[in-house]
Write a protein that holds these residues in place. Structure first.
Motif, PDB file in Angstrom:
ATOM      1  N   LEU A 139       0.830  -1.202   0.000  1.00 18.90           N
ATOM      2  CA  LEU A 139       0.000   0.000   0.000  1.00 18.90           C
ATOM      3  C   LEU A 139       0.867   1.255   0.000  1.00 18.90           C
ATOM      4  CD1 LEU A 139      -2.615   1.602   0.284  1.00 18.90           C
ATOM      5  CD2 LEU A 139      -2.595   1.089   2.729  1.00 18.90           C
ATOM      6  N   ALA A 140       1.866   1.273   0.886  1.00 20.48           N
ATOM      7  CA  ALA A 140       2.749   2.436   0.970  1.00 20.48           C
ATOM      8  C   ALA A 140       3.503   2.664  -0.332  1.00 20.48           C
ATOM      9  CB  ALA A 140       3.725   2.265   2.129  1.00 20.48           C
ATOM     10  N   GLN A 141       3.983   1.587  -0.940  1.00 19.44           N
ATOM     11  CA  GLN A 141       4.731   1.708  -2.195  1.00 19.44           C
ATOM     12  C   GLN A 141       3.844   2.196  -3.333  1.00 19.44           C
ATOM     13  OE1 GLN A 141       6.334  -2.266  -2.535  1.00 19.44           O
ATOM     14  NE2 GLN A 141       8.290  -1.690  -1.600  1.00 19.44           N
ATOM     15  N   SER A 142       2.607   1.703  -3.386  1.00 21.28           N
ATOM     16  CA  SER A 142       1.687   2.107  -4.451  1.00 21.28           C
ATOM     17  C   SER A 142       1.360   3.590  -4.361  1.00 21.28           C
ATOM     18  CB  SER A 142       0.398   1.290  -4.379  1.00 21.28           C
ATOM     19  OG  SER A 142       0.651  -0.076  -4.614  1.00 21.28           O
ATOM     20  N   MET A 143       1.139   4.072  -3.141  1.00 25.29           N
ATOM     21  CA  MET A 143       0.839   5.488  -2.981  1.00 25.29           C
ATOM     22  C   MET A 143       2.064   6.347  -3.275  1.00 25.29           C
ATOM     23  SD  MET A 143      -1.787   5.777   0.258  1.00 25.29           S
ATOM     24  CE  MET A 143      -2.241   7.458  -0.226  1.00 25.29           C
ATOM     25  N   ALA A 144       3.233   5.864  -2.903  1.00 24.58           N
ATOM     26  CA  ALA A 144       4.464   6.621  -3.155  1.00 24.58           C
ATOM     27  C   ALA A 144       4.746   6.740  -4.643  1.00 24.58           C
ATOM     28  CB  ALA A 144       5.645   5.965  -2.446  1.00 24.58           C
ATOM     29  N   ALA A 178      -0.110  11.649  -9.302  1.00 25.85           N
ATOM     30  CA  ALA A 178      -1.152  12.662  -9.195  1.00 25.85           C
ATOM     31  C   ALA A 178      -2.101  12.264  -8.064  1.00 25.85           C
ATOM     32  CB  ALA A 178      -1.914  12.778 -10.519  1.00 25.85           C
ATOM     33  N   PRO A 179      -2.855  13.226  -7.521  1.00 25.11           N
ATOM     34  CA  PRO A 179      -3.755  12.913  -6.406  1.00 25.11           C
ATOM     35  C   PRO A 179      -4.710  11.777  -6.698  1.00 25.11           C
ATOM     36  CG  PRO A 179      -3.534  15.285  -6.609  1.00 25.11           C
ATOM     37  CD  PRO A 179      -2.810  14.678  -7.784  1.00 25.11           C
ATOM     38  N   ARG A 180      -5.322  11.752  -7.884  1.00 26.26           N
ATOM     39  CA  ARG A 180      -6.279  10.681  -8.185  1.00 26.26           C
ATOM     40  C   ARG A 180      -5.607   9.315  -8.158  1.00 26.26           C
ATOM     41  NH1 ARG A 180     -10.947  11.934 -12.660  1.00 26.26           N
ATOM     42  NH2 ARG A 180     -12.079  13.502 -11.437  1.00 26.26           N
ATOM     43  N   GLU A 181      -4.396   9.244  -8.676  1.00 23.19           N
ATOM     44  CA  GLU A 181      -3.665   7.975  -8.640  1.00 23.19           C
ATOM     45  C   GLU A 181      -3.416   7.557  -7.197  1.00 23.19           C
ATOM     46  OE1 GLU A 181      -0.116   8.009 -10.946  1.00 23.19           O
ATOM     47  OE2 GLU A 181      -1.056   8.940 -12.677  1.00 23.19           O
ATOM     48  N   SER A 182      -3.087   8.519  -6.355  1.00 22.73           N
ATOM     49  CA  SER A 182      -2.833   8.231  -4.945  1.00 22.73           C
ATOM     50  C   SER A 182      -4.101   7.749  -4.244  1.00 22.73           C
ATOM     51  CB  SER A 182      -2.293   9.491  -4.253  1.00 22.73           C
ATOM     52  OG  SER A 182      -2.079   9.269  -2.886  1.00 22.73           O
ATOM     53  N   TRP A 183      -5.232   8.410  -4.501  1.00 24.85           N
ATOM     54  CA  TRP A 183      -6.495   7.998  -3.874  1.00 24.85           C
ATOM     55  C   TRP A 183      -6.864   6.580  -4.308  1.00 24.85           C
ATOM     56  CZ3 TRP A 183      -9.294  12.928  -6.018  1.00 24.85           C
ATOM     57  CH2 TRP A 183      -8.751  14.070  -5.388  1.00 24.85           C
ATOM     58  N   GLY A 227      -5.512  -0.691  -2.388  1.00 26.59           N
ATOM     59  CA  GLY A 227      -4.589  -1.365  -1.476  1.00 26.59           C
ATOM     60  C   GLY A 227      -5.271  -1.793  -0.197  1.00 26.59           C
ATOM     61  N   ALA A 228      -6.103  -0.913   0.360  1.00 27.64           N
ATOM     62  CA  ALA A 228      -6.816  -1.249   1.590  1.00 27.64           C
ATOM     63  C   ALA A 228      -7.848  -2.344   1.346  1.00 27.64           C
ATOM     64  CB  ALA A 228      -7.488  -0.002   2.156  1.00 27.64           C
ATOM     65  N   CYS A 229      -8.506  -2.273   0.196  1.00 29.71           N
ATOM     66  CA  CYS A 229      -9.517  -3.273  -0.143  1.00 29.71           C
ATOM     67  C   CYS A 229      -8.882  -4.670  -0.205  1.00 29.71           C
ATOM     68  CB  CYS A 229     -10.164  -2.914  -1.478  1.00 29.71           C
ATOM     69  SG  CYS A 229     -11.584  -3.938  -1.933  1.00 29.71           S
ATOM     70  N   VAL A 273      -2.303   5.357   4.837  1.00 31.91           N
ATOM     71  CA  VAL A 273      -2.957   6.206   3.830  1.00 31.91           C
ATOM     72  C   VAL A 273      -2.743   7.675   4.156  1.00 31.91           C
ATOM     73  CG1 VAL A 273      -5.204   6.935   2.927  1.00 31.91           C
ATOM     74  CG2 VAL A 273      -4.670   4.499   3.168  1.00 31.91           C
ATOM     75  N   ALA A 274      -2.840   8.044   5.427  1.00 31.42           N
ATOM     76  CA  ALA A 274      -2.622   9.435   5.832  1.00 31.42           C
ATOM     77  C   ALA A 274      -1.218   9.895   5.461  1.00 31.42           C
ATOM     78  CB  ALA A 274      -2.853   9.587   7.333  1.00 31.42           C
ATOM     79  N   ALA A 275      -0.224   9.031   5.677  1.00 28.22           N
ATOM     80  CA  ALA A 275       1.147   9.380   5.316  1.00 28.22           C
ATOM     81  C   ALA A 275       1.286   9.559   3.809  1.00 28.22           C
ATOM     82  CB  ALA A 275       2.106   8.300   5.814  1.00 28.22           C
ATOM     83  N   GLY A 276       0.627   8.685   3.053  1.00 27.07           N
ATOM     84  CA  GLY A 276       0.672   8.795   1.596  1.00 27.07           C
ATOM     85  C   GLY A 276       0.003  10.067   1.096  1.00 27.07           C
ATOM     86  N   ILE A 277      -1.128  10.423   1.689  1.00 22.57           N
ATOM     87  CA  ILE A 277      -1.832  11.646   1.300  1.00 22.57           C
ATOM     88  C   ILE A 277      -0.966  12.869   1.599  1.00 22.57           C
ATOM     89  CG2 ILE A 277      -3.797  13.133   1.865  1.00 22.57           C
ATOM     90  CD1 ILE A 277      -5.399  10.533   2.327  1.00 22.57           C
ATOM     91  N   SER A 278      -0.312  12.853   2.755  1.00 18.31           N
ATOM     92  CA  SER A 278       0.567  13.963   3.117  1.00 18.31           C
ATOM     93  C   SER A 278       1.683  14.134   2.096  1.00 18.31           C
ATOM     94  CB  SER A 278       1.166  13.725   4.515  1.00 18.31           C
ATOM     95  OG  SER A 278       2.038  14.778   4.880  1.00 18.31           O
ATOM     96  N   GLN A 279       2.262  13.012   1.665  1.00 18.87           N
ATOM     97  CA  GLN A 279       3.320  13.078   0.651  1.00 18.87           C
ATOM     98  C   GLN A 279       2.784  13.620  -0.665  1.00 18.87           C
ATOM     99  OE1 GLN A 279       6.324   9.784  -0.400  1.00 18.87           O
ATOM    100  NE2 GLN A 279       4.757   9.569  -1.982  1.00 18.87           N
ATOM    101  N   THR A 280       1.600  13.163  -1.058  1.00 18.00           N
ATOM    102  CA  THR A 280       0.998  13.634  -2.308  1.00 18.00           C
ATOM    103  C   THR A 280       0.742  15.136  -2.253  1.00 18.00           C
ATOM    104  OG1 THR A 280      -0.077  11.495  -2.682  1.00 18.00           O
ATOM    105  CG2 THR A 280      -0.975  13.391  -3.850  1.00 18.00           C
TER     106      THR A 280
END
Length: 393
Positions: free
Chosen positions: A14-19, A23-28, A34-36, A189-196
């Protein structure tokens, strides 16, 4: 492989996919999918709490979507008063540093008239009375899902939104361990959103003029290259409007740079407003007193009409002396546009002609043969060479 190893791998994935998202949509989408997968769900959604309008806005729906659910919905929102746990409970219990625990709801859960089972805990819920919100139960039943786990997302110490993962009817409902794991995933997810958000801010600064808030020359160059490539591929009309704000030096010399900056800001607002009349147009400040509009799609006549209105509005700016405006469009007889530089040279030559003639209307390449000759002839001065190259001083 043990259950803990599987979940650890899921967290890392999950962390790698968000990293890796660009773009924001890709991150969301990466967060929801990943969570699913990590929780063995069939559907997941990521929502943000918009405090101003008081609503939860769905950013992405991923997995097996029900009828009417869009992957990236434009207007799927829910009033937060229907979900008091995201506001009251979150603030009361977690804002002070407590843990934002996830909870579980099931489609079979009893709900009283107030929507809360006063003495019944939903499977995995950590607080008596915190489970079985009527709206969530109704949504599960309506979409033929058997259960869901809801994990609040806390960013920078504040409630940001929620991660929602559901399972279909007929499979085991989520339990306490699933809710605990969802809490961990929400933190990732929160960490990934912050990075995005940080990356988006860097991108914004890299492609934005700090004074006017318009796009800068770097973004124009990139978009113009893309536009000319699209023109070559499918014949799309590409039009470039280049403007020079008259009298800026005099304003700076007599009234001061603060007044000059204000004039630049006001013209930037006028340019943005006029640019909005052309779908998808990019309004930009090239540097100094030079601005431009890049439009892909609209016909040349429509671009000329908007540019004429721009000239009219600019003439009314306090302390201003109007604007010199030149236009080049592949929709006009300007010859082959083999490169972005060619289009820029034509537009800039037209603008140069407008300035020399003190024209209050746009000058258009291809509708004035002299403009074509000016763009194709060697510039006579260093200033002209610099302008016709389309480069900064």
């Amino acid at each position: 492989m043990g259950g803990e190893d599987v979940r650890l791998r899921a967290v890392v994935s999950l962390a790698q996919s968000m990293a890796a998202a660009q773009a924001p949509r890709e991150s969301w989408r990466a967060a929801a999918l990943g969570a699913c997968e990590a929780l063995g769900g069939s559907f997941a959604a990521l929502s943000v709490w918009e405090r101003g309008p008081g609503r939860l806005r769905v950013l992405v729906n991923a997995g097996e979507r029900a009828e009417g659910e869009e992957e990236f919905p434009d207007e799927e929102t829910y009033p937060v008063h229907e979900f008091p746990e995201i506001t009251e409970f979150l603030h009361e219990r977690w804002a002070g540093g407590g843990e934002p625990d996830a909870w579980v709801e099931t489609a079979d859960g009893p709900a009283g008239e107030d929507g809360v089972a006063s003495d019944v805990e939903s499977a995995g819920a950590g607080e008596p009375g915190s489970g079985y919100r009527h709206e969530r139960v109704a949504a599960l039943r309506r979409r033929r899902r058997g259960c869901c786990v809801v994990a609040p997302i806390v960013l920078h110490g504040r409630a940001w939104g929620e991660l929602y993962v559901a399972r279909p009817v007929g499979v085991p409902v989520f339990g306490r361990e699933d809710a605990d794991f969802a809490t961990v995933l929400a933190a990732v997810v929160a960490a990934g959103i912050s990075q995005t958000e940080r990356l988006e801010e860097v991108r914004r600064l890299a492609f934005t003029d700090p004074l006017t808030g318009l796009a800068n020359r770097r973004l124009v160059d990139a978009r113009l290259d893309e536009a000319v490539e699209r023109h070559h591929a499918d014949g799309s009309v590409v039009s470039l409007v280049v403007c020079d704000l008259n009298g800026l030096k005099e304003v700076n010399d007599t009234l001061g740079h603060a007044v000059g900056d204000r004039l630049l800001e006001r013209f930037g607002s006028v340019l943005s407003r006029c640019g909005a009349m052309l779908p998808g147009a990019l309004a930009a400040r090239l540097g100094g007193d030079e601005f431009c509009l890049l439009a892909v799609g609209p016909e040349a006549d429509e671009v000329i009409r908007v540019a004429a209105e721009l000239c009219d509005r600019a003439s009314g700016l306090e302390h201003g002396d109007g604007v010199a405006c030149g236009i080049a469009s592949t929709g006009d007889p300007i010859g082959p546009v083999v490169s972005a530089r060619r289009l820029f040279r034509l537009a800039d030559a037209a603008q140069y002609r407008a300035k020399a003639a003190r024209s209050t209307k746009p000058v258009v390449a291809g509708r004035d043969g002299e403009v074509i000759r000016l763009a194709d002839s060697p510039p006579k001065s260093a200033h002209d060479r610099r302008r016709l190259r389309g480069s900064r001083p």
